[in-house]
Design an enzyme around this catalytic site. Structure first.
Site, PDB file in Angstrom:
ATOM      1  N   ASP A   1      -2.086   1.301  -2.383  1.00 15.06           N
ATOM      2  CA  ASP A   1      -2.375   0.560  -3.607  1.00 15.06           C
ATOM      3  C   ASP A   1      -2.257  -0.938  -3.341  1.00 15.06           C
ATOM      4  O   ASP A   1      -1.301  -1.403  -2.709  1.00 15.06           O
ATOM      5  CB  ASP A   1      -1.381   0.995  -4.689  1.00 15.06           C
TER       6      ASP A   1
ATOM      7  N   GLU B   1      -6.823  -0.077  -0.605  1.00 18.85           N
ATOM      8  CA  GLU B   1      -7.429  -0.712  -1.770  1.00 18.85           C
ATOM      9  C   GLU B   1      -7.330  -2.206  -1.488  1.00 18.85           C
ATOM     10  O   GLU B   1      -6.294  -2.820  -1.703  1.00 18.85           O
ATOM     11  CB  GLU B   1      -6.672  -0.348  -3.050  1.00 18.85           C
TER      12      GLU B   1
END
Length: 593
Positions: free
Chosen positions: A281, A310
């Site tokens: 993330d 990400e």
């Protein structure tokens, strides 16, 4: 069990157990001691004036394997303006990690299914609904529809009183979230899920959140890192306020050796459960230290696990070659935006589609590095992309200010489901078939969200991070209503798996030819159609609202095998002539005969 607590500025640290306290001894920047196996223990530290170390807080060992919560646990009790929280503070459990289990690569092409452990089965008629154990029962269906990777939203231990359903506010990086367990051993249950998935030729990836923690900013609760070594764990400004590039109050400082070591120990633990891959993330927060990103890449090569970034946060956008390690896969946000736009009939996107469909060679060094997706946990579901023009987030409590306004969706002429006429429902079903066809015929690694295969809806909520209810829980009754879509997806994954050109590791390169309805591709601003030819395949995509006649410009004998205008999607092979009429907002796929 030996404790080794990092707190370089503490004056004292003790482990609080029942029935006695255990003073820890300083050894350099660490405090060393032991507690009995199986003991529940907290940490109490004292520190110099002006520090954020407070003897009023019982802390959780940042390196713990299991966390225990008091029945009266309250998040507010750990905030700076609260009194002592010793009686109800979370504590660590001195529990051993399960025995090491092996990774197992799938033998099938990668098709990623992003899943929330609790939400996937919460509405199932199952004694253990909402748990790792219940998720095992879903694996046969996932294998059947072609899923080869189960990507779990965060399963780090997070604060159950924080209100974040998704789990993106970690409390302890290296412990498994107990509230998803059917029994007392969440670590073992997650390992059992991984082992069961391997038996179905499915890899398990987990979403890891190492960029920030649940402690938020100065006003947030003090659970562990802040109360032991605040300036060594977190990125701080000169005035000791927190750098916040994640939108959650703080970011972990990966220039600090102890922070890097904690992250690596956590990765090792989860890899020991057999986890096959890790999706990071807001990975660009870790990328503030590019050498650390490459070190994780070295570790992953050694352990045989996959890495997915990400590659953006509130400050940086590094999708593609800007990411410091080309060995990582990346969520391709450009794919999401461009293909959504083309799907809803935007002009000017044909040149971009020619890049996205072939794995984005303008961004990546290998097609498999591009994780192609139209939907993820944050944002509209695939059905909501074709049913809503705008977000409907009132339930989240932010007055509609949360969640993106740039959804690139189209409601097919009617907002929502209530009262929608039959022709709108028909068009939406076709648009869903179009979306899946574009996704699974693209070069790269496709990903979708659990339930997209049967039109799961969140009723237009594009940011339901705090909705632990029927908004986010998978509604299995929709599968009964949209079983034809799931069957279409299953046939598409089979089609992809048996078409080697769609899953080859090399770029398509000169093997792909691009066309318009006639002649070369129409790259003008008004163009909304594109055709392409690959060995054995000829695809014609018409996102106009009128029919188009496509000249088949590749030699050979062709048969129509997919037509998204047809309610079944797949059709009995029909010999195709030199001109094929493609219905409005439809895709036709020809196969060589």
């Amino acid at each position: 069990m030996e404790l080794r607590i990092f707190s370089p500025t503490a004056i004292s640290v003790r482990a609080v157990t029942d029935p006695r306290d255990v003073p820890l001894d300083r050894s350099g920047d660490h405090w060393i001691g032991t507690v009995d196996d199986g003991a529940t223990y907290g940490l109490v530290a004292t520190g110099p004036d002006g520090s954020r170390i407070s003897a009023d807080r019982t802390l959780v060992d940042p390196d713990s394997t299991t966390v225990w919560f008091h029945e009266h646990h309250r998040r507010d009790a750990a905030r700076a303006d609260a009194g002592p929280n010793h009686e109800i503070a979370p504590r660590a459990v001195a529990a051993p990690w399960p025995l090491r289990r092996a990774q197992r690569r799938t033998t099938r092409p990668l098709v990623v299914h992003e899943t929330h452990v609790r939400g996937m089965t919460r509405r199932r008629d199952h004694a253990d609904a909402g748990t790792y154990r219940a998720l095992i029962d879903e694996l046969p269906r996932l294998e059947t529809i072609g899923v080869s990777v189960l990507e779990l939203l965060p399963v780090h231990q997070f604060d159950p009183d924080e209100g974040n359903y998704w789990g993106y506010m970690p409390l302890v990086f290296g412990a498994v979230h107990r509230q998803y367990a059917a029994g007392d051993d969440a670590n073992a249950e997650l390992g059992d899920l991984v082992e069961a998935a391997h038996d179905h030729d499915i890899e398990v990836w987990i979403d890891v959140v190492f960029n920030h923690t649940t402690e938020e900013d100065e006003a947030g609760p003090t659970y562990n890192l802040r109360g032991l070594a605040d300036p060594e764990w977190y990125a701080l400004r000169d005035d000791d306020s927190y750098v916040d590039e994640a939108g959650c109050g703080n970011i972990v400082d990966t220039h600090a050796a102890e922070a890097r070591d904690l992250i690596m120990r956590s990765l090792e633990r989860f890899a020991d459960l057999g986890i096959d891959g890790f999706r990071f993330d807001l990975a660009t927060v870790l990328g503030r230290n590019p050498e650390f990103v490459r070190a994780i890449g070295d570790w992953a090569e050694d352990r045989g696990v996959r890495l997915v970034a990400e590659a953006w946060d509130l400050v940086r956008y590094q999708v593609g070659r800007a990411w410091p390690d080309p060995r990582w896969m990346q969520w391709n946000g450009r794919y999401r935006d461009d293909v959504r736009g083309f799907l809803r009939g935007e002009g000017s996107l044909v040149p971009a589609m020619m890049q996205r469909l072939q794995g984005s060679p303008d961004l990546f060094d290998a097609p498999a590095r591009s994780v192609n997706f139209l939907t993820a946990h944050d944002g509209f579901t695939m059905f909501d992309l074709v049913a809503y023009d705008r977000k409907h987030n009132a339930a989240n409590g932010w007055g509609g200010t949360d969640g993106t306004d740039d959804n690139r969706s189209w409601n097919c002429g009617w907002e929502g489901e209530d009262g929608a006429p039959d022709d709108v429902h028909t068009l939406r079903r076709r648009q869903l078939r179009n979306a899946w066809t574009l996704l699974l015929l693209s070069h790269g690694t496709p990903m979708a969200v659990a339930g997209d295969e049967f039109a799961r809806t969140q009723h237009g909520n594009n940011n339901p991070y705090n909705q632990d209810n029927e908004t986010t829980w998978t509604d299995w009754s929709r599968r009964d209503d949209h079983l034809d879509l799931e069957q279409f997806v299953q046939r598409l994954t089979d089609f992809r798996a048996t078409s080697p050109v769609l899953t080859q590791t090399d770029w398509w390169g000169s093997a792909v030819e691009w066309f318009g309805a006639s002649g070369g591709p129409d790259c003008s601003d008004h163009s909304r159609s594109l055709a392409w030819h690959l060995p054995g395949l000829y695809v014609m995509a018409n996102m106009w609202w009128e029919s188009l006649d496509f000249v088949v410009q590749a030699p050979g004998r062709w048969s129509r095998v997919i037509d998204t205008f047809d309610e079944n999607g797949f059709v009995e092979p029909i010999p195709a002539g030199t001109v094929v009429t493609v219905a409005p907002r439809s895709i036709v796929v020809l196969a060589a005969t």
